[in-house]
Write a protein that holds these residues in place. Structure first.
Motif, PDB file in Angstrom:
ATOM      1  N   GLU A 413       0.825  -1.199   0.000  1.00 26.82           N
ATOM      2  CA  GLU A 413       0.000   0.000   0.000  1.00 26.82           C
ATOM      3  C   GLU A 413       0.866   1.258   0.000  1.00 26.82           C
ATOM      4  O   GLU A 413       0.537   2.246  -0.659  1.00 26.82           O
ATOM      5  N   HIS A 414       1.978   1.196   0.738  1.00 28.31           N
ATOM      6  CA  HIS A 414       2.851   2.359   0.895  1.00 28.31           C
ATOM      7  C   HIS A 414       4.309   1.908   0.881  1.00 28.31           C
ATOM      8  O   HIS A 414       4.625   0.732   1.126  1.00 28.31           O
ATOM      9  N   CYS A 415       5.189   2.880   0.644  1.00 26.68           N
ATOM     10  CA  CYS A 415       6.634   2.610   0.691  1.00 26.68           C
ATOM     11  C   CYS A 415       7.324   3.794   1.352  1.00 26.68           C
ATOM     12  O   CYS A 415       6.974   4.958   1.110  1.00 26.68           O
ATOM     13  N   ILE A 416       8.290   3.501   2.194  1.00 28.79           N
ATOM     14  CA  ILE A 416       9.168   4.524   2.760  1.00 28.79           C
ATOM     15  C   ILE A 416      10.594   4.197   2.330  1.00 28.79           C
ATOM     16  O   ILE A 416      11.096   3.088   2.574  1.00 28.79           O
ATOM     17  N   LEU A 417      11.226   5.158   1.676  1.00 31.75           N
ATOM     18  CA  LEU A 417      12.610   4.989   1.248  1.00 31.75           C
ATOM     19  C   LEU A 417      13.513   5.532   2.349  1.00 31.75           C
ATOM     20  O   LEU A 417      13.654   6.745   2.527  1.00 31.75           O
ATOM     21  N   ALA A 418      14.119   4.620   3.090  1.00 36.67           N
ATOM     22  CA  ALA A 418      15.025   4.981   4.180  1.00 36.67           C
ATOM     23  C   ALA A 418      16.461   4.652   3.798  1.00 36.67           C
ATOM     24  O   ALA A 418      17.299   4.392   4.656  1.00 36.67           O
ATOM     25  N   CYS A 419      16.717   4.654   2.504  1.00 39.20           N
ATOM     26  CA  CYS A 419      18.077   4.517   1.990  1.00 39.20           C
ATOM     27  C   CYS A 419      18.673   5.925   1.893  1.00 39.20           C
ATOM     28  O   CYS A 419      18.078   6.883   2.373  1.00 39.20           O
ATOM     29  N   TYR A 420      19.829   6.079   1.254  1.00 36.71           N
ATOM     30  CA  TYR A 420      20.386   7.420   1.211  1.00 36.71           C
ATOM     31  C   TYR A 420      19.895   8.165  -0.032  1.00 36.71           C
ATOM     32  O   TYR A 420      19.465   7.584  -1.017  1.00 36.71           O
ATOM     33  N   ASN A 421      19.928   9.486   0.022  1.00 34.35           N
ATOM     34  CA  ASN A 421      19.245  10.323  -0.954  1.00 34.35           C
ATOM     35  C   ASN A 421      19.697  10.117  -2.397  1.00 34.35           C
ATOM     36  O   ASN A 421      18.879  10.099  -3.317  1.00 34.35           O
ATOM     37  N   ARG A 422      20.997   9.963  -2.621  1.00 30.14           N
ATOM     38  CA  ARG A 422      21.489  10.000  -3.995  1.00 30.14           C
ATOM     39  C   ARG A 422      21.105   8.761  -4.801  1.00 30.14           C
ATOM     40  O   ARG A 422      21.180   8.781  -6.030  1.00 30.14           O
ATOM     41  N   ILE A 423      20.676   7.687  -4.156  1.00 31.88           N
ATOM     42  CA  ILE A 423      20.225   6.510  -4.903  1.00 31.88           C
ATOM     43  C   ILE A 423      18.749   6.630  -5.284  1.00 31.88           C
ATOM     44  O   ILE A 423      18.276   5.965  -6.216  1.00 31.88           O
ATOM     45  N   ILE A 424      18.004   7.496  -4.604  1.00 35.54           N
ATOM     46  CA  ILE A 424      16.554   7.567  -4.810  1.00 35.54           C
ATOM     47  C   ILE A 424      16.169   7.957  -6.236  1.00 35.54           C
ATOM     48  O   ILE A 424      15.246   7.358  -6.812  1.00 35.54           O
ATOM     49  N   GLU A 437      17.435  16.504  -8.719  1.00 38.30           N
ATOM     50  CA  GLU A 437      18.636  17.327  -8.538  1.00 38.30           C
ATOM     51  C   GLU A 437      18.831  17.693  -7.077  1.00 38.30           C
ATOM     52  O   GLU A 437      19.966  17.719  -6.585  1.00 38.30           O
ATOM     53  N   ASN A 438      17.764  17.983  -6.373  1.00 35.58           N
ATOM     54  CA  ASN A 438      17.892  18.295  -4.949  1.00 35.58           C
ATOM     55  C   ASN A 438      18.334  17.075  -4.146  1.00 35.58           C
ATOM     56  O   ASN A 438      19.129  17.193  -3.202  1.00 35.58           O
ATOM     57  N   LEU A 439      17.854  15.896  -4.512  1.00 35.87           N
ATOM     58  CA  LEU A 439      18.282  14.674  -3.826  1.00 35.87           C
ATOM     59  C   LEU A 439      19.758  14.378  -4.069  1.00 35.87           C
ATOM     60  O   LEU A 439      20.431  13.787  -3.226  1.00 35.87           O
ATOM     61  N   LYS A 440      20.265  14.791  -5.215  1.00 35.37           N
ATOM     62  CA  LYS A 440      21.656  14.510  -5.563  1.00 35.37           C
ATOM     63  C   LYS A 440      22.636  15.544  -5.004  1.00 35.37           C
ATOM     64  O   LYS A 440      23.847  15.356  -5.102  1.00 35.37           O
ATOM     65  N   TYR A 441      22.121  16.616  -4.426  1.00 29.22           N
ATOM     66  CA  TYR A 441      23.010  17.706  -3.995  1.00 29.22           C
ATOM     67  C   TYR A 441      24.025  17.245  -2.953  1.00 29.22           C
ATOM     68  O   TYR A 441      25.225  17.472  -3.080  1.00 29.22           O
ATOM     69  N   ALA A 442      23.544  16.612  -1.920  1.00 28.97           N
ATOM     70  CA  ALA A 442      24.414  16.247  -0.796  1.00 28.97           C
ATOM     71  C   ALA A 442      25.228  14.997  -1.120  1.00 28.97           C
ATOM     72  O   ALA A 442      24.763  14.092  -1.804  1.00 28.97           O
ATOM     73  N   TYR A 571      28.237   9.402   6.806  1.00 33.81           N
ATOM     74  CA  TYR A 571      27.335  10.300   7.520  1.00 33.81           C
ATOM     75  C   TYR A 571      26.633  11.270   6.568  1.00 33.81           C
ATOM     76  O   TYR A 571      27.173  11.671   5.542  1.00 33.81           O
ATOM     77  N   ALA A 572      25.441  11.678   6.949  1.00 35.48           N
ATOM     78  CA  ALA A 572      24.678  12.641   6.161  1.00 35.48           C
ATOM     79  C   ALA A 572      25.454  13.945   6.013  1.00 35.48           C
ATOM     80  O   ALA A 572      26.152  14.401   6.923  1.00 35.48           O
ATOM     81  N   TYR A 573      25.307  14.546   4.847  1.00 34.30           N
ATOM     82  CA  TYR A 573      25.963  15.820   4.565  1.00 34.30           C
ATOM     83  C   TYR A 573      25.328  16.927   5.391  1.00 34.30           C
ATOM     84  O   TYR A 573      24.106  17.056   5.448  1.00 34.30           O
ATOM     85  N   GLU A 574      26.180  17.718   6.038  1.00 30.48           N
ATOM     86  CA  GLU A 574      25.708  18.885   6.774  1.00 30.48           C
ATOM     87  C   GLU A 574      26.308  20.129   6.128  1.00 30.48           C
ATOM     88  O   GLU A 574      27.503  20.171   5.827  1.00 30.48           O
ATOM     89  N   TYR A 575      25.490  21.114   5.903  1.00 27.00           N
ATOM     90  CA  TYR A 575      25.922  22.289   5.157  1.00 27.00           C
ATOM     91  C   TYR A 575      27.066  22.998   5.869  1.00 27.00           C
ATOM     92  O   TYR A 575      27.083  23.127   7.091  1.00 27.00           O
ATOM     93  N   LEU A 576      28.012  23.484   5.071  1.00 25.13           N
ATOM     94  CA  LEU A 576      29.224  24.103   5.581  1.00 25.13           C
ATOM     95  C   LEU A 576      29.273  25.570   5.158  1.00 25.13           C
ATOM     96  O   LEU A 576      28.947  25.913   4.011  1.00 25.13           O
ATOM     97  N   GLY A 577      29.717  26.411   6.076  1.00 22.72           N
ATOM     98  CA  GLY A 577      29.714  27.844   5.837  1.00 22.72           C
ATOM     99  C   GLY A 577      30.532  28.290   4.643  1.00 22.72           C
ATOM    100  O   GLY A 577      30.205  29.290   4.004  1.00 22.72           O
ATOM    101  N   LEU A 578      31.608  27.571   4.332  1.00 17.26           N
ATOM    102  CA  LEU A 578      32.487  27.988   3.241  1.00 17.26           C
ATOM    103  C   LEU A 578      31.966  27.581   1.873  1.00 17.26           C
ATOM    104  O   LEU A 578      32.450  28.109   0.858  1.00 17.26           O
ATOM    105  N   TYR A 579      31.002  26.647   1.810  1.00 17.72           N
ATOM    106  CA  TYR A 579      30.644  26.076   0.519  1.00 17.72           C
ATOM    107  C   TYR A 579      29.154  26.110   0.187  1.00 17.72           C
ATOM    108  O   TYR A 579      28.796  25.928  -0.975  1.00 17.72           O
ATOM    109  N   ASP A 580      28.305  26.290   1.152  1.00 12.56           N
ATOM    110  CA  ASP A 580      26.872  26.158   0.912  1.00 12.56           C
ATOM    111  C   ASP A 580      26.140  27.462   1.200  1.00 12.56           C
ATOM    112  O   ASP A 580      26.446  28.144   2.188  1.00 12.56           O
TER     113      ASP A 580
END
Length: 630
Positions: A413-424, A437-442, A571-580
């Motif tokens: 009935e439903h699906c939850i994708l709990a894999c990492y973003n760039r494979i979605i 494109e937003n999923l592939k950013y990190a 680990y999940a990408y966390e935005y960095l002040g010098l690049y994002d």
């Protein structure tokens, strides 16, 4: 521990393909997977992956099918439609996936049928359990996910952990005081290697409070034996001999520390040499997976690195905030890190998998993996199963996966994708291009955590406190495994008792001045995939011999087993002040990328832009709410 070139052809597949066997055809890939994973069918009673050693984490057999799909668009053409119907299919048995299944069952009711798929041979994702047995004793190590950052817990996270039986106060008390992963102001040692500092030696009594001028810093600097005037320059930086940004206004100072790398600040303003700056590399590498050339001054100061007192009024404010935030802060943890939380979730979902009902008894429990995937269970956890497609159909969702060299499809009935973003985007071709494109950013932070079982910890214990930063070394941190005594499990090691050493390696290279963090992470991923276990073993033996050889350590005699947890997509990408950019609320890539589509929702720490357990659980709660379960 990561925190919130173009060369794209090279980084996105060309060299990786050659290095990791990606020139194989789809048929060859399926054959390879067949060798690496058991055929479709029940897992036997003797199946127990926590005790496996060698190369773990992203192990052989866990990534080949996904790489073929992502790099070259290759997937099976024929699927066997299984006579299985589920209310929910979850792709990914990490903390997000397990929490999503748990929360869905709470909302939808205990009778709902749930299938959890995972490409690895064990559940937990980065919350991986490493279990050793020697002379009748069990010793535990951390495979990836470490501690509980409870100051950032939402009420949902608090509630879930309470329901699992996690008592944060009791867990905090179970850890030996002064363990540096749970106590940000703990004392630790430095291992200075001969290549960078002239000789191999250990220096004790370093801590964040010392680097902030809170006492003991003068003795520490003297013991480091820095050349020339470097000791005096470092002392002036710590004690705030003068405002190093005195020509800047308050606003200009704020802009400077937000947009200037910590390395540039230490070099051009404080006059520190590369070897001196390297003393402060291990902390940002453990948190961000990057060196001081990739983090801002602000980000460095947030984690207690020196320089606060040399920034005038701004530094005074930041220093007071850090002291306030750090005072009395402790991060509870289990002896196997957050693997115990994953195990608690699995036992809640499938009670027959292990006896007991408390956080104490889960530590010593041996799980029966043969009970994870049984037709009569309301929740089934299917390992060694790599998802390759998730598509909306008229009456629900079809999810396809490869297991044991064969391709299958199940309906839900439903699906939850709990894999990492760039494979979605590769699993869901129907997604809008902007969302892809937003999923592939990190890009996830690559890292490796090794656990080394020593027959005797005598040489390590004789060297002083068994936790070290190692600037310039292959492993940036070396420590005893978490000294947490819980449920009859005796944490820590005394005298010549056996010991597990935890060693962390962050493979992203230094910046050449033209790269951003995401490009460096891709290069680090390549390094991990092309570094064989034998190379890790050599580095482990050599570094431990250099560190503890003077106290009698002998690698041939003392090392009994090695487990290397390789997490190229870590680990999940966390935005960095010098690049994002500083995106408006709701407009950051992780927020735009996580939007549900049809009957499919997304739950992972990537979708929260935060690499912590609480982010994974919060993502699961959001995804379940989006499904409208009930």
């Amino acid at each position: 521990m990561a925190r919130n070139i173009t060369r794209r052809d090279f980084l996105n597949g060309a060299a990786l393909a050659l290095a990791a066997g990606a020139t194989l055809s789809p048929r060859d890939l399926l054959a390879l997977e067949a060798d690496a994973a058991p055929p479709r069918g029940p897992i036997g009673k003797d199946y127990y992956p926590p005790t496996l050693t060698g190369m773990r984490g992203s192990h052989d057999g866990s990534f080949e099918v996904a790489h073929a799909l992502a790099w070259r668009g290759e997937a099976p053409t024929d699927y066997a439609l299984l006579d299985e119907r589920y209310d929910l299919v979850v792709v990914g048995a990490g903390l997000s996936g397990l929490a999503a299944a748990y929360l869905y069952r709470q909302q939808a009711g205990p009778g709902r049928k749930i299938l959890i798929l995972d490409n690895h041979d064990d559940f937990g994702g980065h919350a991986k359990r490493n279990e050793f047995h020697t002379n009748g004793r069990m010793l535990l190590g951390v495979g990836g996910s470490l501690n509980l950052e409870h100051q950032n817990f939402s009420e949902t996270v608090h509630r879930v952990l309470r329901e699992l039986g996690v008592d944060l106060e009791k867990l905090e008390a179970a850890c030996e005081p002064g363990y540096f992963i749970s106590d940000p102001l703990a004392n630790l040692g430095y291992y200075l290697n001969a290549a960078s500092y002239g000789q191999d030696r250990i220096v004790q009594d370093a801590s964040a409070s010392a680097w902030l001028g809170g006492g003991g810093h003068r003795a520490l600097i003297e013991s480091l034996g820095l050349p020339g005037d470097q000791g005096q320059r470092l002392l002036a930086l710590i004690e705030g001999e003068r405002d190093l940004l005195d020509e800047l206004s308050l606003a200009e100072t704020k802009r400077y520390i937000d947009t200037t790398s910590y390395q540039e600040f230490l070099s051009t303003r404080a006059g520190l040499a590369p070897a001196t700056i390297a003393l402060f590399e291990p902390m940002p590498r453990l948190i961000y997976g990057l060196a001081t050339d990739c983090i801002s001054v602000t980000e460095a100061l947030m984690f207690g690195l020196p320089g606060i007192r040399s920034l005038g009024f701004t530094g005074t404010l930041v220093g007071e905030l850090f002291a306030f935030a750090s005072e009395g802060v402790r991060y509870p943890m289990f002896p196997d890190g957050n693997a115990s939380v994953a195990r608690l979730l699995v036992r809640k979902l499938i009670p027959e998998v292990a006896p007991g009902s408390t956080m104490e008894d889960v530590v010593n429990a041996r799980f029966d993996y043969s009970r994870l995937d049984r037709p009569e269970s309301s929740t089934c956890l299917r390992l060694n199963s790599t998802a390759v497609k998730a598509v909306n159909v008229d009456d629900g969702v079809e999810v396809s996966y490869v297991e044991g060299g064969k391709a299958y499809t199940v309906r839900a009935e439903h699906c939850i994708l709990a894999c990492y973003n760039r494979i979605i985007p590769h699993l869901c071709p129907e997604l809008p291009e902007s969302q892809k494109e937003n999923l592939k950013y990190a890009v996830k932070t690559p890292f490796a955590m090794a656990n080394v079982l020593l027959r005797s910890g005598a040489a390590v214990n004789a060297s002083g406190v068994a936790q070290y930063f190692c600037p310039g070394s292959f492993f940036e941190a070396v420590s005893q495994a978490p000294p947490v005594s819980l449920g009859g499990y005796p944490g820590g090691s005394e005298g010549d008792e056996p010991m597990v050493l935890w060693m962390a390696h962050m493979p992203a290279p230094r910046n050449n001045g033209q790269q951003n963090a995401r490009e460096l992470y891709r290069l680090g991923q390549h390094r991990l995939y092309t570094t064989p276990f034998a190379a890790f073993e050599t580095e482990i033996r050599n570094q431990l011999a250099a560190m503890f050889g003077p106290k009698g350590f002998d690698a041939d005699r003392d090392i009994e087993a090695i487990t290397v947890n390789r997490w190229s997509h870590g680990y999940a990408y966390e935005y960095l002040g010098l690049y994002d950019p500083d995106w408006d609320d709701g407009q950051a890539p992780h927020e735009l990328g996580r939007k549900p589509f049809g009957r499919v929702s997304i739950a992972n720490s990537d979708a929260e832009g935060s690499a912590y357990l609480h982010a994974a659980i919060d993502a699961a709660a959001r995804a379940v709410d989006e499904l409208g379960a009930g």
